[in-house]
Design an enzyme around this catalytic site. Structure first.
Site, PDB file in Angstrom:
ATOM      1  N   ARG A   1     -27.033  50.691   6.631  1.00  0.00           N
ATOM      2  CA  ARG A   1     -27.557  49.756   7.628  1.00  0.00           C
ATOM      3  C   ARG A   1     -26.567  49.574   8.776  1.00  0.00           C
ATOM      4  O   ARG A   1     -25.368  49.769   8.610  1.00  0.00           O
ATOM      5  CB  ARG A   1     -27.823  48.392   6.983  1.00  0.00           C
ATOM      6  CG  ARG A   1     -28.975  48.380   6.010  1.00  0.00           C
ATOM      7  CD  ARG A   1     -29.060  47.067   5.273  1.00  0.00           C
ATOM      8  NE  ARG A   1     -27.892  46.869   4.421  1.00  0.00           N
ATOM      9  CZ  ARG A   1     -27.508  45.700   3.935  1.00  0.00           C
ATOM     10  NH1 ARG A   1     -28.165  44.603   4.255  1.00  0.00           N
ATOM     11  NH2 ARG A   1     -26.444  45.601   3.151  1.00  0.00           N
TER      12      ARG A   1
ATOM     13  N   LYS B   1     -19.735  48.200  -1.500  1.00  0.00           N
ATOM     14  CA  LYS B   1     -20.888  49.112  -1.625  1.00  0.00           C
ATOM     15  C   LYS B   1     -20.871  50.174  -0.536  1.00  0.00           C
ATOM     16  O   LYS B   1     -21.107  51.354  -0.809  1.00  0.00           O
ATOM     17  CB  LYS B   1     -22.212  48.339  -1.548  1.00  0.00           C
ATOM     18  CG  LYS B   1     -22.501  47.425  -2.700  1.00  0.00           C
ATOM     19  CD  LYS B   1     -23.929  46.952  -2.710  1.00  0.00           C
ATOM     20  CE  LYS B   1     -24.424  46.438  -1.383  1.00  0.00           C
ATOM     21  NZ  LYS B   1     -23.716  45.262  -0.885  1.00  0.00           N
TER      22      LYS B   1
ATOM     23  N   THR C   1     -18.333  51.279   1.294  1.00  0.00           N
ATOM     24  CA  THR C   1     -17.215  52.193   1.052  1.00  0.00           C
ATOM     25  C   THR C   1     -17.550  53.161  -0.081  1.00  0.00           C
ATOM     26  O   THR C   1     -17.266  54.367  -0.002  1.00  0.00           O
ATOM     27  CB  THR C   1     -15.941  51.396   0.704  1.00  0.00           C
ATOM     28  OG1 THR C   1     -15.660  50.487   1.773  1.00  0.00           O
ATOM     29  CG2 THR C   1     -14.759  52.307   0.485  1.00  0.00           C
TER      30      THR C   1
ATOM     31  N   PHE D   1      -8.836  47.693  -6.631  1.00  0.00           N
ATOM     32  CA  PHE D   1      -8.034  47.017  -5.623  1.00  0.00           C
ATOM     33  C   PHE D   1      -6.563  47.054  -6.033  1.00  0.00           C
ATOM     34  O   PHE D   1      -6.229  47.238  -7.217  1.00  0.00           O
ATOM     35  CB  PHE D   1      -8.501  45.570  -5.441  1.00  0.00           C
ATOM     36  CG  PHE D   1      -9.820  45.447  -4.725  1.00  0.00           C
ATOM     37  CD1 PHE D   1      -9.859  45.175  -3.367  1.00  0.00           C
ATOM     38  CD2 PHE D   1     -11.017  45.618  -5.402  1.00  0.00           C
ATOM     39  CE1 PHE D   1     -11.069  45.063  -2.693  1.00  0.00           C
ATOM     40  CE2 PHE D   1     -12.235  45.507  -4.738  1.00  0.00           C
ATOM     41  CZ  PHE D   1     -12.258  45.234  -3.377  1.00  0.00           C
TER      42      PHE D   1
ATOM     43  N   ALA E   1     -30.532  41.350   3.272  1.00  0.00           N
ATOM     44  CA  ALA E   1     -31.119  41.493   1.940  1.00  0.00           C
ATOM     45  C   ALA E   1     -31.487  40.161   1.307  1.00  0.00           C
ATOM     46  O   ALA E   1     -32.341  40.119   0.426  1.00  0.00           O
ATOM     47  CB  ALA E   1     -30.160  42.242   1.024  1.00  0.00           C
TER      48      ALA E   1
ATOM     49  N   TRP F   1     -11.122  53.871  -1.520  1.00  0.00           N
ATOM     50  CA  TRP F   1     -10.429  53.279  -0.372  1.00  0.00           C
ATOM     51  C   TRP F   1      -9.100  53.978  -0.148  1.00  0.00           C
ATOM     52  O   TRP F   1      -8.732  54.286   0.987  1.00  0.00           O
ATOM     53  CB  TRP F   1     -10.208  51.782  -0.616  1.00  0.00           C
ATOM     54  CG  TRP F   1      -9.773  51.026   0.605  1.00  0.00           C
ATOM     55  CD1 TRP F   1     -10.572  50.389   1.508  1.00  0.00           C
ATOM     56  CD2 TRP F   1      -8.422  50.850   1.062  1.00  0.00           C
ATOM     57  NE1 TRP F   1      -9.809  49.817   2.498  1.00  0.00           N
ATOM     58  CE2 TRP F   1      -8.487  50.092   2.259  1.00  0.00           C
ATOM     59  CE3 TRP F   1      -7.179  51.254   0.597  1.00  0.00           C
ATOM     60  CZ2 TRP F   1      -7.355  49.722   2.964  1.00  0.00           C
ATOM     61  CZ3 TRP F   1      -6.036  50.900   1.310  1.00  0.00           C
ATOM     62  CH2 TRP F   1      -6.133  50.136   2.480  1.00  0.00           C
TER      63      TRP F   1
ATOM     64  N   PHE G   1     -26.395  43.347  -0.824  1.00  0.00           N
ATOM     65  CA  PHE G   1     -25.942  42.394  -1.835  1.00  0.00           C
ATOM     66  C   PHE G   1     -26.061  42.991  -3.245  1.00  0.00           C
ATOM     67  O   PHE G   1     -25.823  44.163  -3.449  1.00  0.00           O
ATOM     68  CB  PHE G   1     -26.686  41.066  -1.700  1.00  0.00           C
ATOM     69  CG  PHE G   1     -26.350  40.338  -0.425  1.00  0.00           C
ATOM     70  CD1 PHE G   1     -25.031  40.019  -0.120  1.00  0.00           C
ATOM     71  CD2 PHE G   1     -27.329  39.992   0.480  1.00  0.00           C
ATOM     72  CE1 PHE G   1     -24.700  39.354   1.060  1.00  0.00           C
ATOM     73  CE2 PHE G   1     -27.013  39.331   1.664  1.00  0.00           C
ATOM     74  CZ  PHE G   1     -25.694  39.010   1.944  1.00  0.00           C
TER      75      PHE G   1
ATOM     76  N   LYS H   1     -17.395  37.914   6.802  1.00  0.00           N
ATOM     77  CA  LYS H   1     -17.483  39.121   5.993  1.00  0.00           C
ATOM     78  C   LYS H   1     -16.864  40.344   6.655  1.00  0.00           C
ATOM     79  O   LYS H   1     -16.347  41.247   5.999  1.00  0.00           O
ATOM     80  CB  LYS H   1     -18.953  39.409   5.639  1.00  0.00           C
ATOM     81  CG  LYS H   1     -19.116  40.433   4.541  1.00  0.00           C
ATOM     82  CD  LYS H   1     -20.565  40.538   4.116  1.00  0.00           C
ATOM     83  CE  LYS H   1     -20.714  41.547   2.987  1.00  0.00           C
ATOM     84  NZ  LYS H   1     -22.105  41.725   2.579  1.00  0.00           N
TER      85      LYS H   1
END
Length: 535
Positions: free
Chosen positions: A82, A59, A61, A360, A261, A388, A289, A93
């Protein structure tokens, strides 16, 4: 990187309104908002996600890359994000500054201590805890009942050993001990209050409303009863000011505030969003999330009370998440049920939805083509995001879909009204949004609800605290569960923040570390920076 003062001036801020933290980060004075009072605001876009894997679906990125794409297309855009917590950074994470060609910089400083905002929240929170214990030790003139305290300590580290502690206000456990606990700093109500305040006087007022416990007569005791709301606000004076940094393509970005969240409301600060809306054509806000947590809370706890008008929802999906929800065979087609439920929920909120597939390296052309055909047949806007790898250039198709969605000029719809009963609000989210069949309340929750009603707090909106790993309150129920029972364990009034926290299922407010934390792999780099080893 360019000096942040130079970038900020190019976006319409004045040097006198900025306070530098080194060359590449700065805080913005609230005087900037006053000066820009008559400037029209931009369009607000929300970036959310399907139910994520443990690594997240990208999210942050996506929000950064989407802003970069808008800027490439001649639309001034700012992401508002955030601040990262050290807990997940050192756990499993990782950081929260984006990745690849779509990052906010300087990433190392932002991920570590940044401008000290989270530390300031921890200092204010724990000072309040110490002042409460001191009041007990000095005669307990507020007649507080230690067994009904609602104010723990906080720490910005995943430390499961502190989930339950035994305390004594005298400093000697043999003298009237009582049980307490630690939460992660991002779960502090002070963090929520900080992110939902537009001025220092308002911050002080909201801190004063925070409930710290019950007295022996059953009356709620608040911070203002201790008379220390001014002191706590002063500790947060600098933390209240939004932080400016830059994207990896030289655009402006706000990174400010960090409520979790699945425990709190999971959005960056209202001040950062409002400042960005005055400076940009488009503001891209990332919520925590999945759509069931961060986006829902943004609508009811931020957008509604502050009269914001989001224009579109971007739901970030990935093939790895689809496969996770596809059962033992990791069938991404079967896993689509989860994403489809989130799309339905987005439309239930009244906003146009755009699906962004975060690509990905392991994703195959066949899988991607199948998904493109699937969404095209259903007339759901869909774009493959290669942010990315390519930065803003990899999000231009996505930006085009979002532009078309924003032009629909739709307004969001709340799931419940302010005058609905507490239970009706909870059921509107649990049954109407998550897909539950019923809501079950524990005996402790029933006592909490009675106390909330007795103290005229039932009118407040609800902040659902549940697992982020499932649409339900059970992390094992993947995909799209139906007809399950949501179990409300307790309800805590966050009167300062202006909502009621509804704890569902087993929810941890202080995470633990994995078998091999990322902290094992981080160290000084050969060039004087910071690096992380692989493996």
């Amino acid at each position: 990187m360019k000096p942040i003062i130079e970038i900020a001036k190019n976006w319409g801020l004045q040097e006198a309104e900025l306070k530098s933290y080194g060359h590449y980060a700065a805080k913005v004075s609230l005087e900037a908002l006053k000066r820009l009072k008559n400037v029209s605001i931009g369009q607000l876009v929300i970036v959310t996600a399907m139910t994520p894997t443990n690594q997240g679906e990208g999210k942050t990125t996506t929000a950064i890359g989407l802003s970069q794409a808008f800027n490439r297309l001649g639309k001034r855009a700012i992401p508002t994000l955030r601040e990262p917590s050290l807990g997940p950074l050192m756990g499993i994470k990782g950081g929260a500054t984006g990745g690849g060609a779509a990052q906010v910089l300087p990433a190392e400083e932002i991920n570590l201590h940044f401008t000290g905002d989270i530390h300031a929240v921890g200092a204010a929170h724990n000072l309040l805890a110490a002042l409460i214990d001191n009041s007990l030790f000095r005669g307990n003139n507020l007649d507080l009942k230690p067994e009904r305290f609602t104010w723990p300590r906080v720490i910005d580290t995943n430390d499961r050993a502190l989930r339950e502690i035994l305390l004594s206000s005298s400093g000697k456990i043999k003298d009237n001990p009582y049980r307490s606990f630690f939460e992660i700093t991002a779960a502090s109500e002070i963090m929520a209050v900080l992110c939902l305040s537009e001025s220092l006087p308002e911050l002080k007022e909201k801190i004063g409303k925070i409930i710290i416990g019950l007295n022996r007569s059953g009356r709620l005791i608040r911070v203002k009863d201790l008379g220390v709301e001014g002191t706590l606000a002063v500790l947060l004076k600098e933390a209240l000011l939004p932080n400016l940094v830059q994207t990896s393509e030289g655009g402006l970005a706000f990174v400010h505030g960090g409520p979790f969240a699945n425990i709190a409301h999971g959005c960056n600060s209202i001040l950062a969003i409002k400042m960005a809306l005055k400076l940009a054509d488009f503001v891209i806000t990332e919520t925590g999330f999945g759509l069931d947590l961060g986006a829902e809370k943004f609508m009811h706890l931020v957008a509604a009370p502050f009269n914001l008008s989001p224009r579109a929802l971007v739901i970030v999906a990935s093939l790895r998440a689809l496969k996770m929800h596809g059962g033992e065979k990791a069938d991404f087609k079967a896993g689509l049920e989860n994403l489809e439920k989130h799309i339905e929920n987005g439309k239930r909120l009244g906003l146009p939805v755009v699906v962004a597939l975060n690509k990905f390296t392991e994703d195959t052309p066949g899988e991607i083509e199948w998904l493109e055909n699937f969404f095209t047949k259903r007339k759901i806007p869909f774009a493959v995001s290669e942010i990315w790898q390519e930065g803003g250039a990899g999000a231009e198709k996505l930006a085009g879909k979002v532009l078309a969605a924003v032009k629909q000029n739709k307004k969001f719809k709340k799931l419940y009204n302010g005058n609905d009963s507490f239970r009706k609000k909870v059921e509107a989210i649990a049954c109407g949004f998550y897909g539950a069949g019923e809501v079950d309340y524990s005996s402790e929750a029933e006592k909490d609800i009675a106390l909330i009603g007795k103290n005229n707090l039932a009118h407040l909106p609800v902040c659902m605290a549940k697992t982020h790993k499932s649409l339900s309150d059970n992390p094992r129920l993947l995909g799209r569960p139906r007809g399950f029972k949501v179990k409300v364990q307790r309800v805590r009034p966050a009167a300062g923040a202006g909502f009621l926290v509804v704890y569902c299922g087993k929810i941890l407010t202080l995470p633990g570390l994995p078998l091999h934390p990322r902290a094992e792999r981080i160290g000084p780099g050969s060039n004087g920076g910071i690096e992380e080893r692989n493996g």
